[in-house]
Structure formats: structure tokens, C-alpha cells
Design a protein around this motif. Sequence first.
Motif, mmCIF file in Angstrom:
data_model
loop_
_atom_site.group_PDB
_atom_site.id
_atom_site.type_symbol
_atom_site.label_atom_id
_atom_site.label_comp_id
_atom_site.label_asym_id
_atom_site.label_seq_id
_atom_site.Cartn_x
_atom_site.Cartn_y
_atom_site.Cartn_z
ATOM 1 N N VAL A 167 4.255 -0.408 -115.459
ATOM 2 C CA VAL A 167 3.303 -0.802 -116.496
ATOM 3 C C VAL A 167 2.765 -2.178 -116.145
ATOM 4 O O VAL A 167 3.541 -3.103 -115.882
ATOM 5 N N TRP A 168 1.439 -2.298 -116.103
ATOM 6 C CA TRP A 168 0.786 -3.582 -115.828
ATOM 7 C C TRP A 168 0.000 -3.999 -117.063
ATOM 8 O O TRP A 168 -0.778 -3.211 -117.608
ATOM 9 N N ARG A 169 0.212 -5.235 -117.501
ATOM 10 C CA ARG A 169 -0.653 -5.805 -118.531
ATOM 11 C C ARG A 169 -1.638 -6.729 -117.840
ATOM 12 O O ARG A 169 -1.242 -7.709 -117.212
ATOM 13 N N ILE A 170 -2.904 -6.418 -117.965
ATOM 14 C CA ILE A 170 -3.969 -7.131 -117.270
ATOM 15 C C ILE A 170 -4.656 -8.049 -118.265
ATOM 16 O O ILE A 170 -5.194 -7.596 -119.278
ATOM 17 N N TYR A 171 -4.622 -9.336 -117.990
ATOM 18 C CA TYR A 171 -5.199 -10.355 -118.869
ATOM 19 C C TYR A 171 -6.506 -10.884 -118.276
ATOM 20 O O TYR A 171 -6.599 -11.119 -117.065
ATOM 21 N N VAL A 222 -5.288 -5.614 -121.404
ATOM 22 C CA VAL A 222 -5.211 -4.158 -121.406
ATOM 23 C C VAL A 222 -3.912 -3.780 -120.711
ATOM 24 O O VAL A 222 -3.599 -4.301 -119.635
ATOM 25 N N ARG A 223 -3.171 -2.860 -121.304
ATOM 26 C CA ARG A 223 -1.915 -2.415 -120.708
ATOM 27 C C ARG A 223 -2.111 -1.017 -120.128
ATOM 28 O O ARG A 223 -2.582 -0.109 -120.817
ATOM 29 N N VAL A 224 -1.756 -0.852 -118.829
ATOM 30 C CA VAL A 224 -1.942 0.427 -118.154
ATOM 31 C C VAL A 224 -0.625 0.858 -117.502
ATOM 32 O O VAL A 224 0.241 0.030 -117.209
#
Length: 493
Positions: free
Chosen positions: A405-409, A457-459
Motif C-alpha cells: 500500500v502506497w500513500r501518495i502525497y 491518495v492511498r493505492v
Amino acid sequence: MLDRRKILTIGGVAGAASVMPLARLAHGDSTENGVRNATSHHHHGGKVTTRSVAANAAPPLDPFSVPMPVPQVLRPSYRTSKLDQYVLDIQPANVEIFPGFKTAALTYGGTFVGPTILATEGRAIQIKYRNRLKEDANVHLHGGHNPASSDGHPMDVIPAGGSKVYTYPNRQPGATLWYHDHVHHLEAEHVFRGLHGFYLLKGYDEARLNLPSGEYDVPIMLRYGKFDEDGQILFSPYDDVSTRTTFLVNGRPQPYFKVAARRYRFRLLNASNHGDFKVNLGGREMVQIASDGGLLPAPVSRKEVLITPGERAEVVVDFSDVPVGSSVVLESEWGPVMRFDVDRRGFDTGGPPAVLRPNPTLPKPTVEREIRMQLSDDQQVFWINGKPFDPDRVDVRIKRGTTEVWRIYNDDSDWGIDHNFHLHMVRFRVLDRDGAPPWPGESGLKDTVSVPPGTSVRVQATFGEHLGRFVYHCHMMEHSGPFQMMAQMEIVQ
């Protein structure tokens, strides 16, 4: 140090073509002769200011006076029971964008929108690309799940006069993919000058869904352009995007397209360097059936669809209630983009089913990461996690077959700079936006996602079979190329 104007320019803030929320404060823009006007509105310290900027000097053209072409389909040079082989030249060409003018462009196969490559899930393709340019080039199949040697890594170039065979296994669900140049530092200019085309992968499951097909399944590439009075392409990585004011649709300015009074499947792609398209049909329903990674779990009724650079959205539009001789206009917030002219009766049966393609089960993630996108402290380049791109540095090592899981800021809220995020080789699920549900149309698999300033956004993605080095980056091409907003991951055993 870059001045504020250049930061706003490379950030995509300045002007009507911008993807910035503060640029969306613009109002009252009109479209004349196929281009938007040159008035921009900016937000500085809580105040809105207005200034004039020089629009492109493209040849004058009445709106909806040229037909929209459908890109030609590339034919295989050789076929076996399991493999299709192609040859495609990367070449300069003089193309017709404006009637009566020949525009010098960089092309795949001699056309400003390269030929469409048709592929089938499970059937491999090999393409020999021959570089006829006087500089390096390459090809990235955007959205493709391919070996590192065929991914089009920015440092894996085809030298001038050279060639390279790319292998695409097509072991992934059907989707609208696209191919474009990805040579580091040259990508933005090469794509702006025409190195882009469609790659349409047909899935096993599509035949049973009663979707429009054949001539009623139409790829539509949307992008912004800038030209001089002789119809020649003007490019600078520092361009104020409000001067890239020509709407290009499949390589023609503000065209028309003749349709029958029936349903169509339109595969919309935003191939702009930067600048989004928020499109509508004047209140008419668009049924979104797919995004970047292919079919959604279920159709989504839309009146407006936002497509940021690199993203795709497939919509079914029903013209059956439009009288023959009437028209429907596709518009963006900046003006009319193209026109559909209903010139004949049509027939088809039904609509898309309630279920399209259920999402695969999400495996349990083993790692969670933070990806932060921001302007560098010295305001010279853009960073991912505090660093510019370095091809000799591996930023992330990932074990093959694992799920993360990547949280993109987007940390550029102070500048109001928009970014979006593209991950090579794998598709991901959007889990949430700052804890809120994903936007409409984001329920399926994706490879590119918008990250507005000050948001995250979390992907979630599973990193499959292919080992090697791949990149992830902002798909605003000036951000990732000249200004280095890109990082590198390595998939290991």
C-alpha cells in the motif's frame, strides 16, 4: 533559482489549460478559431488577479470544420499461432494538422497520432521499432505489464539509426493502453511533437458484454497544442500552459465526427504533457465502463468526466434519441472540444450489463510506504521523497509477488501545483482519498491517478512476475522529464 512565473509554468498553474484548482478560478473564457482565449486568472495571497498572456498563433480555422480521423490500424508483418510481429518506424514526417499546412512532426509510422495496435489478451506481440530520428528515442507501453527490457525505461534508449525489439506478453485484462516516447529529458518534447499512439488490448470477457464494437468502438486522443502562424509546433518546457491553446482530437483541431443514432464506445485518452480535460456532453449521460486498467466492476453514469494526463476513461454514449441532422458537442470547462454529427439512423441492442469485470481480491499488504511529491527546496527541480531522479539510485526494492500500500502525497499546496502519479509495470486499486471514497470512475484498476495539491491518495498494488528496474513518476511530462520528478523501483526475487 527559478522565478515564481517559471514555477507556475512548469507546475501547470498558469492559465486556462492548467490542471490547477486555482486556475479553475478562471471564468468567462471563450473559444474562437479552435483556440481558447488568452485571459488567465490567478490567485495570489487570497486575491484573484487577471493578466493577458500570448496565445499561440495557429492558423485560423472555423470550429468543427475538419473531420476527426480514426487512427489507422497497424498490420502485422508476420503471424504465427501464438505471436504477432510488427515493424514500426520512429520517424520525422510532415503531417496535416491544419488544412493547407504541412507541420513538421515526430511520429510513429508517419502519422501524428501513431497507428493503433490491436492486441488480444494472452496473445503475445513483438514490435521492432526502428529509430529514423537523429537523436535517441524509445517506447513505453503505458499501462502494459511487460518485462523490464520492453518497458521503455527512460535510460533504455534506441540510438539514432538503431532498432530494438519489444515483447509484450499481454498477460493482463483487456484495457485501453497507449504508447509514447520516454527518453529522459526528451520525453516531454518528443510526445508534444507527436510520438504517441493507441494500443487496444481486447479482453477475454468483453464479447459477452454487448458493448459497441467495430466501427462503433472509437479511440479518441485529447491533448493541447501550440503552433505558429505557419502551423509549426512550438515547444518549450517553460511554456505557460495557457499558450497551449489548440484543442487537438486525434491530431486535428476542434473537429467533427459523424455518428449513427445508436450507442458508441469512446475510449478517451488525455495525452497532454500537462493540462486536464473535464469533459461533458451538455448534460447528456455518459456511461463510464472502464478506466486505465480496463473495465470497471459496474457501469457508472456520469454527466462530467475528469481525465488528467496519461489517464483513460471509456464511456458509452447513446445517440439513439438524437434526430438525424442534429449534433452533440463535447465540451470542457474551457470551451467546445469536438462535435458529434448524427447523420444516419442506427441499430443496436440493449446496454451494458449491471456487472462488467469484478475486481480481483485484494491480498493482504506486507509493506506500507509514503510517496511525497514536491518542489525542491532550491526550486530548481521536483522531488519524490526529497530527491530528484537518479538512474544510478534504486529508491525502493520490492519482493516479487508481494502486495504493498502506497500513500501518495502532493506536498505542493503552498504553490498550488497539481501532480498525478503513474506507476510502471503494475496496475493498482485506489483505496481512498484522505480517508474519503475514491472519485467516481476510480473503482477499477488504474495506473495513473490525480493527486491535487495538499491531498493524498492511498493505492494498493501487487508486484507480479517481472523482475528488474522500473520507474514511477508524475505524468505531467515536464515535471518528470526536464524537472526530474521520477524515482526508480527494483523488483527482486
